[in-house]
Write a protein that holds these residues in place. Structure first.
Motif, mmCIF file in Angstrom:
data_model
loop_
_atom_site.group_PDB
_atom_site.id
_atom_site.type_symbol
_atom_site.label_atom_id
_atom_site.label_comp_id
_atom_site.label_asym_id
_atom_site.label_seq_id
_atom_site.Cartn_x
_atom_site.Cartn_y
_atom_site.Cartn_z
ATOM 1 N N ARG A 38 47.227 -125.727 -20.234
ATOM 2 C CA ARG A 38 46.131 -126.127 -20.887
ATOM 3 C C ARG A 38 46.619 -126.311 -22.643
ATOM 4 O O ARG A 38 46.374 -127.416 -23.158
ATOM 5 C CB ARG A 38 45.263 -124.992 -21.150
ATOM 6 C CG ARG A 38 44.409 -124.822 -19.778
ATOM 7 C CD ARG A 38 43.314 -123.765 -20.125
ATOM 8 N NE ARG A 38 42.467 -123.515 -18.988
ATOM 9 C CZ ARG A 38 41.480 -124.332 -18.476
ATOM 10 N NH1 ARG A 38 41.242 -125.388 -19.069
ATOM 11 N NH2 ARG A 38 40.747 -123.963 -17.344
ATOM 12 N N TRP A 39 47.449 -125.576 -23.077
ATOM 13 C CA TRP A 39 47.756 -125.401 -24.357
ATOM 14 C C TRP A 39 48.572 -126.809 -24.595
ATOM 15 O O TRP A 39 48.347 -127.485 -25.541
ATOM 16 C CB TRP A 39 48.674 -124.265 -24.914
ATOM 17 C CG TRP A 39 49.097 -124.446 -26.163
ATOM 18 C CD1 TRP A 39 50.258 -124.650 -26.747
ATOM 19 C CD2 TRP A 39 48.577 -124.217 -27.453
ATOM 20 N NE1 TRP A 39 50.351 -125.046 -28.083
ATOM 21 C CE2 TRP A 39 49.204 -124.344 -28.899
ATOM 22 C CE3 TRP A 39 47.289 -123.648 -27.850
ATOM 23 C CZ2 TRP A 39 48.903 -124.428 -30.037
ATOM 24 C CZ3 TRP A 39 46.871 -123.524 -29.151
ATOM 25 C CH2 TRP A 39 47.431 -123.924 -30.139
ATOM 26 N N PHE A 49 42.019 -118.389 -24.465
ATOM 27 C CA PHE A 49 42.999 -118.377 -23.278
ATOM 28 C C PHE A 49 44.027 -117.130 -23.653
ATOM 29 O O PHE A 49 45.092 -117.223 -22.689
ATOM 30 C CB PHE A 49 43.819 -119.696 -22.974
ATOM 31 C CG PHE A 49 42.302 -120.779 -22.548
ATOM 32 C CD1 PHE A 49 41.762 -120.468 -21.331
ATOM 33 C CD2 PHE A 49 42.139 -121.665 -23.434
ATOM 34 C CE1 PHE A 49 41.021 -121.421 -20.954
ATOM 35 C CE2 PHE A 49 41.169 -122.533 -22.933
ATOM 36 C CZ PHE A 49 40.490 -122.246 -21.778
ATOM 37 N N GLY A 105 36.750 -124.806 -22.898
ATOM 38 C CA GLY A 105 37.661 -123.923 -23.640
ATOM 39 C C GLY A 105 37.876 -124.485 -25.241
ATOM 40 O O GLY A 105 38.530 -124.142 -26.328
ATOM 41 N N GLN A 138 41.378 -130.158 -19.258
ATOM 42 C CA GLN A 138 40.683 -129.080 -19.543
ATOM 43 C C GLN A 138 39.571 -128.527 -18.240
ATOM 44 O O GLN A 138 39.694 -127.468 -18.028
ATOM 45 C CB GLN A 138 40.200 -128.817 -20.938
ATOM 46 C CG GLN A 138 41.121 -128.854 -22.146
ATOM 47 C CD GLN A 138 42.345 -127.957 -22.024
ATOM 48 O OE1 GLN A 138 42.303 -126.906 -21.196
ATOM 49 N NE2 GLN A 138 43.430 -128.672 -22.483
ATOM 50 N N SER A 193 47.123 -121.218 -18.817
ATOM 51 C CA SER A 193 46.777 -121.276 -20.131
ATOM 52 C C SER A 193 47.928 -122.142 -20.817
ATOM 53 O O SER A 193 47.606 -122.793 -21.757
ATOM 54 C CB SER A 193 46.672 -119.893 -20.832
ATOM 55 O OG SER A 193 45.491 -119.239 -20.089
ATOM 56 N N ARG A 239 47.451 -116.802 -14.462
ATOM 57 C CA ARG A 239 46.597 -117.387 -15.776
ATOM 58 C C ARG A 239 47.267 -117.570 -16.959
ATOM 59 O O ARG A 239 47.093 -118.560 -17.773
ATOM 60 C CB ARG A 239 45.609 -116.314 -15.798
ATOM 61 C CG ARG A 239 44.861 -116.476 -17.295
ATOM 62 C CD ARG A 239 43.578 -115.608 -17.272
ATOM 63 N NE ARG A 239 42.516 -116.155 -18.066
ATOM 64 C CZ ARG A 239 42.629 -115.816 -19.395
ATOM 65 N NH1 ARG A 239 43.303 -114.901 -19.958
ATOM 66 N NH2 ARG A 239 41.908 -116.298 -20.242
ATOM 67 N N LEU A 285 46.331 -116.713 -25.634
ATOM 68 C CA LEU A 285 47.616 -117.068 -25.783
ATOM 69 C C LEU A 285 48.230 -116.292 -26.816
ATOM 70 O O LEU A 285 48.678 -116.933 -28.391
ATOM 71 C CB LEU A 285 47.833 -118.629 -25.871
ATOM 72 C CG LEU A 285 47.421 -119.237 -24.679
ATOM 73 C CD1 LEU A 285 47.235 -120.796 -24.931
ATOM 74 C CD2 LEU A 285 48.548 -119.056 -23.522
#
Ligand SMILES: Cc1ncc(C[n+]2csc(CCOP(=O)(O)OP(=O)(O)O)c2C)c(N)n1
Ligand SMILES: [Mg+2]
Length: 886
Positions: A89-90, A427, A398, A114, A86, A82, A429
């Motif tokens: 994704r970032w 997410f 997201g 995403q 994430s 995960r 982070l």
């Protein structure tokens, strides 16, 4: 649709109906769903025997195909995965936001990746094999707009730099990563260009089939390589996306996995606002013989579904249309409670003690790694059929208020600070400070961070990183020009066409010890048209099952032979498919490490005009092979009418930078062109492909004039000079069959008008232009230095005598060299719609026949008296409308 069991009309006996339903319910309770299915199938069979045909639903209920108890469990550390996901994704989001901070000119997409991050990351962590010593790994067709996510991973894997990502879409000077998958721009990275919607699905099918072909022919050892093709649900509306799926089903391409990212949205809005894209696609793929795996709901729904004994939840799932599902995901938990569960009080009661946040956390299947893993696992294990995974996701997942599930999300490339901070929090982070988030810094975990160790370990386990394009194929030895002596020496008294010359050359190549087995003849149901039916028996037509029938013509010499090891690809009436097949073979040197030499022959009108976008993608993909535009020329294929008669494929071919094209007249020219093409592609390993037009008109094929090779290849060589020492007053250029009109015109000019001329075969106006353009550019950049010339000037520069060019193509084709022709230049061509008639009539109609060449020559040299005489002598109508108006 499927669960109600309703029949038209009223229920005659509801008690009886209830008994049957209760019975099946009891079986499910006690013996499980499999047993119930078996019983129903038996009942169904019995009913059919008695002539009772129950209505069959091609769709299954709107739930996951794989029941929770049958799911393979995802291995590995989900917490670390995960974090990794994430991080991807970032960085994917950051790629686009950073690029657009300065200017929105560069574009980019956030929402697509995403929605698909889990679909990609589960593949990368658990399934996709990178190239190893043993083979070149799995072949990935990535959804073009998801490229930022693929780059995000490549950054962490150390394959690209932050600088390259910072320069995303700045490809001209900065070496930034390309906007979409482009092998031309990133030849060590991307294998397949996909972003022209529909081409990925189509070409991936033929890629998978080509792997079977290589294996069937024993050129590649059987292996576990798979073709994974990702596509959007909106993209499925392209005819190309679905156009070849029945072939994949029929050919049982179990090395092929489609993943359709069903985020329910395309660019403008919902894909099927009033329906259900997943159900629709399920039906279509099932009908085409695919293994269909729906991944609709995440694990959070499992318990609710398990307890849905009355089927009410499934009914609700079924009755909500996609437009509504989208709206639900653009709101919040309270909205879902009210509008999804709230429709029925019983349903609402089932989530009465759930918080809104818990309801909101109920996911779609495509965002749940466990569900995605289970589907991928089932797909790779499945044999005998291709698999399609229909994964339901949320577009812009997201992005929250900045675009999640919103109609505008596709093109959203800006997110304000609040949205970015919310994204970070969503997410988890935490390692990104508020300040770092506001300035959208890259997220770079330390090399020894657990997630980085995990990432490397997974990729090592799976071979290496991907996507990766490897182009180090071995060189092949190609036959010398002498091998084609039959074409070089001419046909003597016999008449023949360039198509026949080509087919004979193909025979020579097929017999060649070094490259014979690498030749791939491809036809779209036109072998007989081109006199290639002899190859059926000789080579066999590739079929994975061989030939299960006795062909009608078995007793004949050229019978229709299908064979597991067949060398020929007969693609049916399907130019896009045949072209995709060709592209797969033409990139085999890179994608399989096995150089192949595809020759795809077709009606030239159904080439670039019909499949131009694939021809473009083939250029991007660095294809190496031959396209043969047969029955070419607007007046040469004379009997087939407007739709068949090609007068512009050479223009279309000319716009593809690495497509080298020729319009030869004689067999010896075809030989020189093809032999050099083989050398360039197989020995010099140039990323070019050839387009050569061929004709079906029969005429005597002369022997090659001594030393003609260079001119043939550069695009212009002289085929006739004036007798004796006379200087030509006019120079005549021609290509294809119209060169013969030009040669006849030269004779008329000498005999009737006492005008000396010379004739030139212009094998390629396009190559002439390209060479001259290159020299001109150099001249532009080098003031004061000695000017570079070009082949046109070298051939025609010795005099200022006017030049006439006539071809079977529109004037723009010969006009390409106007700038460099010394003196006056007149072009004749076949502008206008084609039509059917005798060749002679058509050449007169389009004003490219010998008489028009004579007229143009006389006008060009200022002999107006002669021109008037020609008009009279040849009965030329001065007042008729131009052919392009008729
Ligand atoms: C042939 C073609 N037509 C149009 C486009 C422009 N276009 C790019 S993405 C897109 C929408 C894609 O929607 P979908 O396939 O559902 O992908 P998603 O981003 O939703 O995953 C469109 C219309 C294109 N790239 N290619
Ligand atoms: Mg979509």
């Amino acid at each position: 649709m499927a669960t109600s069991g309703a029949v038209p009309g009223a229920d005659m006996d509801s008690v009886e109906t209830r008994e049957w339903v209760d019975a099946i319910d009891a079986v499910v309770q006690h013996d499980g769903g499999d047993r119930a299915a078996t019983l129903l199938e038996r009942v169904h069979q019995e009913a059919r025997k008695r002539g009772v045909e129950p209505r069959v639903d091609l769709t299954t209920p709107y739930v996951n195909t794989i029941a929770p108890e049958h799911e393979a469990q995802i291995p590995g550390d989900q917490a670390v995965e995960r974090v990794l996901r994430s991080t991807m994704r970032w960085n994917a989001m950051a790629t686009v936001l950073r690029a657009n901070k300065e200017s929105s000119e560069l574009g980019g997409h956030i929402a697509s990746y995403q929605s698909a991050a889990t679909l990609y990351e589960v593949g990368f962590n658990h399934f996709w094999h990178g190239p190893t010593e043993a083979d070149r790994g799995d072949m990935l067709f990535i959804q073009g707009h998801c490229s930022p996510g693929i780059y995000a991973r490549a950054l962490l894997e150390g394959r690209i730099t932050e600088q390259q990502l910072d320069d995303f879409r700045q490809e001209a000077f900065k070496g930034g990563v390309s906007s979409y998958p482009h092998p031309w721009l990133m030849p060590d990275f991307w294998q397949f260009p996909t972003v022209s919607m529909g081409l990925g699905p189509l070409m991936s099918i033929y890629q998978a089939r080509f792997t079977k072909y290589l294996q069937g022919r024993g050129l590649e050892q059987p292996n576990d390589r798979k073709v994974w093709a990702f596509m959007g649900d909106g993209e499925m509306d392209e005819p190309e996306s679905l156009g070849a799926i029945s072939m994949a089903g029929r050919e049982r391409l179990d090395n092929l996995i489609f993943v359709v990212n069903c985020n329910l949205q395309r660019l403008d809005g919902p894909v099927r606002g009033n329906g259900k894209i997943i159900q629709e696609l399920e039906m279509i793929f099932r009908g085409a013989g695919w293994n269909v795996l729906k991944v609709v709901w995440g694990s959070g729904w499992d318990q609710l579904l398990a307890e849905d004994h009355d089927g009410l939840l499934k009914r609700r799932m079924e009755e909500v249309v996609d437009g509504e599902y989208q709206t639900l995901k653009s709101r919040d938990g309270a909205y879902v409670r009210e509008h999804f569960f709230g429709k029925y009080p019983e349903l609402l009661a089932r989530v009465a003690d759930w918080s809104d946040d818990e309801i909101w956390a109920l996911q779609r299947g495509g965002h749940d790694p466990q569900k995605v893993y289970a589907a991928y696992h089932a797909a790779v294990e499945h044999t005998g059929q291709p698999t399609v995974i229909l994964a339901k996701t949320v577009k812009g997942y997201g992005m929250g208020a900045a675009g999640e599930g919103q109609n505008i999300t596709h093109q959203q490339k800006k997110m304000d600070e609040d949205a970015v901070l919310a994204f970070r929090d969503r997410f988890d982070l935490d390692q990104i400070s508020d300040e770092a988030a506001r300035s959208i810094e890259w997220l770079r975990p330390a090399e020894d961070a657990p997630e980085m160790q995990y990432l490397r370990a997974r990729r090592t386990e799976l071979g290496s990183s991907l996507p990766k394009r490897v182009a180090d194929a071995p060189k092949l030895e190609v036959p010398a020009l002498e091998a084609f002596s039959a074409q070089l020496e001419g046909s003597g008294e016999r008449e023949g066409s360039t198509t026949m010359a080509f087919v004979r050359m193909l025979g020579t190549l097929l017999r060649d010890k070094k490259i014979g087995e690498r030749i791939v003849p491809i036809v779209p149901d036109e072998s007989r048209t081109f006199g290639m039916e002899g190859l059926f028996r000789q080579l066999g037509i590739f079929s994975q099952v061989g030939q299960l029938y006795q062909p009608e013509d078995a007793g004949q010499l050229m019978f229709y032979r299908e064979d597991r090891g067949g060398q020929m690809l007969q693609e049916g009436i399907n130019e896009p498919g045949a072209m995709s097949s060709w592209a797969a073979a033409a990139t085999s040197y890179a994608n399989h490490g096995i150089p192949m030499v595809p020759f795809y022959i077709y009606y030239s009108m159904f080439g670039h005009q019909r499949v131009g976008d694939i021809a473009w993608a083939a250029g991007d993909q660095r294809s190496r092979g031959f396209l043969l535009g047969a029955t070419s020329g607007r007046t040469t294929l004379n009997g087939e009418g407007l739709q068949h008669q090609d007068g512009h494929s050479h223009i279309l071919a000319s716009v593809i930078p690495n497509c080298v094209s020729y319009d030869p007249t004689y067999g010896y020219e075809v030989a020189v062109i093809v032999q050099r093409g083989l050398e360039r592609m197989l020995v010099d390993q140039e990323d070019v492909y050839y387009y050569v037009t061929l004709m079906n008109e029969n005429y005597v094929q002369p022997a090659m004039p001594k030393g003609a090779e260079e001119g043939i290849l550069r695009g212009l060589h002289r085929v006739a000079k004036p007798a004796g020492k006379a200087k030509p007053k006019v120079r005549l250029l021609g290509s294809g069959t119209i060169l013969r009109e030009v040669e006849a015109a030269a004779a008329l000019l000498a005999d009737e008008f006492d005008v000396a001329s010379e004739a030139w075969s212009a094998t390629s106006f396009t190559e002439l232009r390209r060479e001259a353009m290159e020299a001109e550019r150099w001249n532009l950049l080098h003031p004061g230095e000695e000017r570079r010339g070009n082949w046109v000037e070298e051939c025609l520069g010795s005099s200022a005598a006017p030049v006439i060019a006539a071809t079977d193509y529109i004037r723009a084709y010969a006009d390409q060299i106007r700038e460099w022709v010394p003196g006056a230049y007149t072009t004749l061509g076949t502008d206008g719609f084609g039509r059917s008639d005798y060749r002679k009539a058509l050449r007169r109609f389009f004003e490219v026949d010998r008489h028009f060449v004579v007229l143009a020559a006389l006008r060009a040299i200022g002999d107006d008296a002669g021109a008037k005489r020609a008009i009279e002598l040849y009965d030329i109508d001065q007042e008729t409308a131009a052919p392009w108006h008729r």
